[in-house]
Write a protein that holds these residues in place. Structure first.
Motif, PDB file in Angstrom:
ATOM      1  N   ARG A  41      44.436  44.419  39.114  1.00  0.00           N
ATOM      2  CA  ARG A  41      44.381  43.608  40.334  1.00  0.00           C
ATOM      3  C   ARG A  41      45.749  43.011  40.673  1.00  0.00           C
ATOM      4  N   TYR A 258      34.522  42.071  36.027  1.00  0.00           N
ATOM      5  CA  TYR A 258      34.936  40.876  36.761  1.00  0.00           C
ATOM      6  C   TYR A 258      33.765  40.173  37.455  1.00  0.00           C
ATOM      7  N   PRO A 282      36.798  41.216  31.210  1.00  0.00           N
ATOM      8  CA  PRO A 282      37.999  41.869  31.748  1.00  0.00           C
ATOM      9  C   PRO A 282      38.801  42.503  30.617  1.00  0.00           C
TER      10      PRO A 282
END
Length: 297
Positions: A41, A258, A282
């Motif tokens: 991300r 997530y 994660p």
């Protein structure tokens, strides 16, 4: 947004669900790979056969197909050490040994052991720790030989059911068995297991068997039933279909990792150990998806 690696675009003359074995035929693995780094991300993805601190390899020799995954221990980052260097070097060394023919198909633990001791003998110490899982298909005998150290692992699926799987090795909760190289002042303090401690198994496989080899980023976020649901979408054995399914599995695990409200396998395991945990975990995710097919040169 994702990375997919391929190896050996073989013509897979097999049918999902398995065909009767013919001893005269050699078998092979048609394999695709997909994964995500935990920092995806943030836009951080490593090139090559590494996803974050995970690493993998896919190699072939005249007698066998060999796969491997490794998960670098992230805690080394607190000491200024890049965890991906250890796992990546370990897997690249395993790959080189296979390509050079310096292995015995029936002994994947031998590949892991030789690779680890090569790292120990480096003039410049390579610090770090990693779990590891090695899977070897002996083409002529049609036997799969495996070695798993820690909480990476594999599943073998036949007829929509898991027929073989690796055993997870943990010292205690969230502390898997691992290979390590520590600085002299930390030896005896840093957790380090022998490669010979890996759990080993050998068994016959059939044409059409599905073999999923992955790091704990997958298994901590997707239970078996979810993985099997995704594998049902694999309707044929061409490379593109395998690649798409590997991608679908890795993407779903990444999304679940997530989700703060999802009761993941990792969260359930934590609760079983007296911890109040909920949500995905994660983590770096590496998926190698293989089909056992008739070998075609």
């Amino acid at each position: 947004m994702f990375s997919v690696l391929s190896y050996g675009r073989l013509v897979a003359r097999a049918v999902l669900g398995g065909l009767s074995q013919t001893d005269s035929r050699d078998y092979s693995l048609v394999t695709a790979s997909c994964g995500f780094g935990k920092d995806f991300r943030k836009g951080i993805l490593k090139k090559g056969m590494c996803y974050g601190d995970d690493a993998c390899f896919i190699a072939r020799h005249r007698s066998a197909d060999v796969l491997g995954v490794a998960d670098g221990v992230g805690g080394w980052r607190d000491y200024g050490v890049d965890p991906s260097q250890f796992s990546g070097t370990l897997m690249r060394t395993c790959e080189r040994l296979v390509k050079e023919g310096r292995f015995v198909p029936s002994s994947p633990v031998g590949i892991l052991t030789t690779s680890y001791y090569e790292l120990l003998q480096n003039k410049v110490p390579l610090l770090g720790s990693s779990t590891a899982c090695i899977v070897v298909l002996d083409r002529q005998s049609h036997r799969l030989h495996t070695a798993n150290l820690g909480d990476s692992g594999f599943l073998v699926v036949r007829g929509g059911e898991v027929v073989h799987r690796s055993d997870e090795q943990q010292h205690y909760f969230n502390t898997p068995f691992q290979l390590s190289i520590a600085p002299p002042e930390a030896e005896g303090v840093v957790l380090s297991d022998s490669p010979e401690a890996a759990d080993s198994s050998s068994f016959d496989v059939q044409l059409g068997d599905i073999i999923l080899t992955a790091t704990d980023g997958l298994f901590d976020n997707m239970p078996d039933y979810m993985i099997l649901q995704e594998l049902k979408k694999l309707k044929n054995t061409n490379y593109e279909s395998i690649q798409q399914t590997a991608r679908s599995i890795a993407e779903q695990a990444h999304v679940l990792a997530y989700d703060p409200n999802y009761m993941s396998p990792f969260a359930q395991f934590a609760c079983d150990n007296g911890l109040n945990v909920r949500g995905g975990k994660p983590d770096d995710i590496t998926v190698l998806l293989s089909i056992v097919a008739e070998y075609t040169d």
